[in-house]
Design an enzyme around this catalytic site. Sequence first.
Site, PDB file in Angstrom:
ATOM      1  N   ARG A  72      46.972  37.919  41.518  1.00 52.43           N
ATOM      2  CA  ARG A  72      48.421  37.976  41.757  1.00 52.43           C
ATOM      3  C   ARG A  72      48.918  36.625  42.283  1.00 52.43           C
ATOM      4  O   ARG A  72      48.148  35.670  42.425  1.00 52.43           O
ATOM      5  CB  ARG A  72      48.751  39.113  42.725  1.00 52.43           C
ATOM      6  CG  ARG A  72      48.254  38.880  44.130  1.00 52.43           C
ATOM      7  CD  ARG A  72      48.631  40.055  45.028  1.00 52.43           C
ATOM      8  NE  ARG A  72      48.116  39.889  46.362  1.00 52.43           N
ATOM      9  CZ  ARG A  72      47.634  40.889  47.097  1.00 52.43           C
ATOM     10  NH1 ARG A  72      47.562  42.112  46.600  1.00 52.43           N
ATOM     11  NH2 ARG A  72      47.204  40.671  48.317  1.00 52.43           N
ATOM     12  N   GLU A 110      49.084  34.953  44.781  1.00 52.36           N
ATOM     13  CA  GLU A 110      48.590  34.731  46.139  1.00 52.36           C
ATOM     14  C   GLU A 110      47.355  33.822  46.060  1.00 52.36           C
ATOM     15  O   GLU A 110      47.456  32.643  46.267  1.00 52.36           O
ATOM     16  CB  GLU A 110      48.287  36.075  46.812  1.00 52.36           C
ATOM     17  CG  GLU A 110      48.083  35.923  48.298  1.00 52.36           C
ATOM     18  CD  GLU A 110      48.558  37.131  49.106  1.00 52.36           C
ATOM     19  OE1 GLU A 110      49.216  38.018  48.569  1.00 52.36           O
ATOM     20  OE2 GLU A 110      48.257  37.169  50.309  1.00 52.36           O
ATOM     21  N   GLU A 134      41.250  45.976  47.089  1.00 51.17           N
ATOM     22  CA  GLU A 134      41.910  45.654  48.355  1.00 51.17           C
ATOM     23  C   GLU A 134      42.088  46.904  49.221  1.00 51.17           C
ATOM     24  O   GLU A 134      41.883  46.875  50.427  1.00 51.17           O
ATOM     25  CB  GLU A 134      43.289  45.061  48.032  1.00 51.17           C
ATOM     26  CG  GLU A 134      44.127  44.701  49.237  1.00 51.17           C
ATOM     27  CD  GLU A 134      45.370  43.919  48.842  1.00 51.17           C
ATOM     28  OE1 GLU A 134      45.834  44.065  47.698  1.00 51.17           O
ATOM     29  OE2 GLU A 134      45.880  43.158  49.689  1.00 51.17           O
TER      30      GLU A 134
END
Length: 851
Positions: free
Chosen positions: A452, A454, A731
């Site tokens: 993503r 990030e 996650e």
Amino acid sequence: MEIKIENLNRPLGLDEINPRVSYIVKPEEKNSFQVGYEINVKRGCRVLYESGHVKSSQTVNIELRGLPLKAYTEYTVEVASEDNTGRTICAETVFETGKLNEEMKGSFIGANFDTKVNLTANKEDCFERPIVFQRKFEYRCVPVKARLYVSSIGIHYCRINGEIVGDCFFAPGWTSHKKHLQYYTYDVAKYLKNGENTIEITVSNGWYNRKIEWAEISGQSDYSNNLAVIAYLAVTNEDGEMNEIVTDEKWRYKFNNISLASIFDGEHCCAYETHLTDWPVRILDYDKSVLRGTVSEPVRIIKHLPVQDIFTTPKGETVLDVGQNVVGFPLLKITGKKDACVYMQFAEVLDNDGNFYNANYRSAKSELKYILKDGYQEYHPRTTFYGFRYIRVNEYPGIVSKDNFEICILHSDMECTGYFECDNPLLNRLHNNILWSMRGNYLDIPTDCPQRDERLGWTADAHAFLSTAGYLYNVNAFMKKWLIDLRLDQGKKGAVPVIVPNINISDAYEIREDTVNYSSGWSDAAAVCPYTVYQYYDDKRLLGEQLESMRKWCDFLYKQFMTPKGINTEHHFGDWVALDAQEGDYIGATPLDFIAHAFMLYSIKLTIQAERVLEDPEGAERYEMMYDTTKKMFTDKYCTEEGVVNVPTQTAKILALKFDLVKNKPLQAKYLAEQIIEDDYRLIVGFLGIPYILHVLSENGYKDIAYRMLLRREYPSWLYQVDKGATTIWEHLDGIKEDGSFWSADMNSFNHYAYGSIGSFLYEYLGGIRLNPKYPGFKKFIVRPEPCEAVNSVKMSFKSVYGWIKVKWLRSEGIFKLEVTVPFNTSATIVMPGGDNYKVESGSYSFSEKI
Ligand code: BGC
């Protein structure tokens, strides 16, 4: 014999004045160890250094002090190791210095922003276009040695006479480039020819990107205007004559056929597009003193995987399945006509209906567009990487076939050191999921996730996973590089950022005390990482280099702590994503002030240990006093009269045990066990409790509970994910919920290794190889398997800095049988499940006992 210099094989461009030699002597005879060594260093035939015969058992990190090293020079290192039987084993290797302390030759050059804007369709476009810096030159000899030294703001790849140079990706890596910028060294003799040569260095944003550096938030919209390169080409011919080319005003720049080069958004490339016009470069006054040779392994293509399946989703879309969540890119092998288009997007999972789902990539477009030329062609990106298992083919000329794709897996090219297999397929899958998550997230820096928008060096994720990482790959050099940035990014007062390299997020959060966004449990990476690396690899120098940073972090905490506001005055991430978080929140129930206090004590304790290792009694004393004061305050605030903590969460009890915070450890462990039973073996902990949960249970006599948690298949647990088809660690324990729906797309990575930090438990407890903390580097280690009902055999090995440690055990017909291989120059204590123990030196052994 296997020799490494500064943990690297035959390094080029080494900027180390006192390099260290480590070697592994192979023989696996019984009871053999080194009694002495001799090391010679030569430049050509000239002997520059002779250690003479040194009586020592040291084979790891032997410092070559006082070598008269010259820049850009090759040295041969000869090692002779004598063992206790009088036998001598010899080998040699080479290393080549980089610029050492000299200033890098050449100037930083860049493009002219106005030209870029004028030439691209709109201003936005020009941010994502790579720039090709080019120089043509005549060369009239046969090169015997040619080296190209390159650094860049943005990532680069080089071509000489059209050919790609070397096999590294994303050079010069991701560092806090204003303070530490690496240059790469390439061996380029084979690309040069007699006559006119062209050197091209293509620079794209890479990690120097307004999206990644969150500069969009802070309004620095012309960020990529500053892309730059500095290069020095040194060619030596047969007569020993040297020709040099450096980046200067003679270079030109142009665009190429890539119109989008973005780590988050992907790459767009047109096979036939050419840009003939070029322009003069600008000379940039960037600081050259921050340049340094690389210290870690580069990113390379490590593996190729085939596409497993091609299918049509209920929505009618064509999707490729690699069968494994990976990080890399596809290599296209395709025949087609000019202007046909391949357009693909990437995803980790399919949704509940079996459709392609990439909402969890947030704003990262993660796409690949390729416009074909005529005929057969091969193409893969060089300016981006994708985290994916599925590829949606939005456009494609003709029929999509598996043969048209090869999936290239990318990560830092560390040495693989761990192998684990048992007769329980679920645990094997879990192990492999952890391994794949490490591969995907050890791409030049340790990241949280690879897909993503990030992909950052979050410090908690890094330290939580490090003990597991150390079993799977040799991460010594990798961590050394990252820790340089950690200490450089530390605030003046000692605060350690939550992300390293510390991107420009100070505007996104309010500016803190020290202008650095720190958080307890995150910033403690400053102490946990160097100490862990020291333990795994006996790298005292690294510990020494980080000591000041460890001290500064503790001093900062202590000072904060002693103010009336205390330590818990700023934002902390807490026990991130723990299941006892309130609905809609990510921060678990363990109070932030408890976490902050507990982690502070742990950081101070590790700093004391580091001071002792580095033999600084005064330093140790200072931090011991700090420890005693804050420990007493901890006891007063959080401990009951029984000598256990008064905080009712799994994580609080785990930290109390792991960090030695309570007087009554047996009772604390009992309470933890009771709570877990009460919680029905559910895993409630977040990022901060997870790395230690199974270890502290086993260590304190509750191994059955640890295994029950490990083997639990219902949510929440590790195997729940395995049953849901995970091929990496997620996650959230329930990234895919029981009803098949997802966690909210704003925070739902399927390749996030923090929950995989349990991997070390498989090596240490199920398999049984454990560090003896008194003898770092596994010089003396423990083999102590703790079998469980669900597993009848384990085969596992770990390559320590002394060589392969092997363990194989089998339970059958009432007998527990253990086979162990102990490397040369080491010894082990073997503890059988029944309690019998043996001390052995190198060699292979079998043990058995009735069960
Ligand atoms: C990351 C985490 C990180 C966290 C901080 C997230 O966005 O993905 O892994 O540690 O933020 O709490």
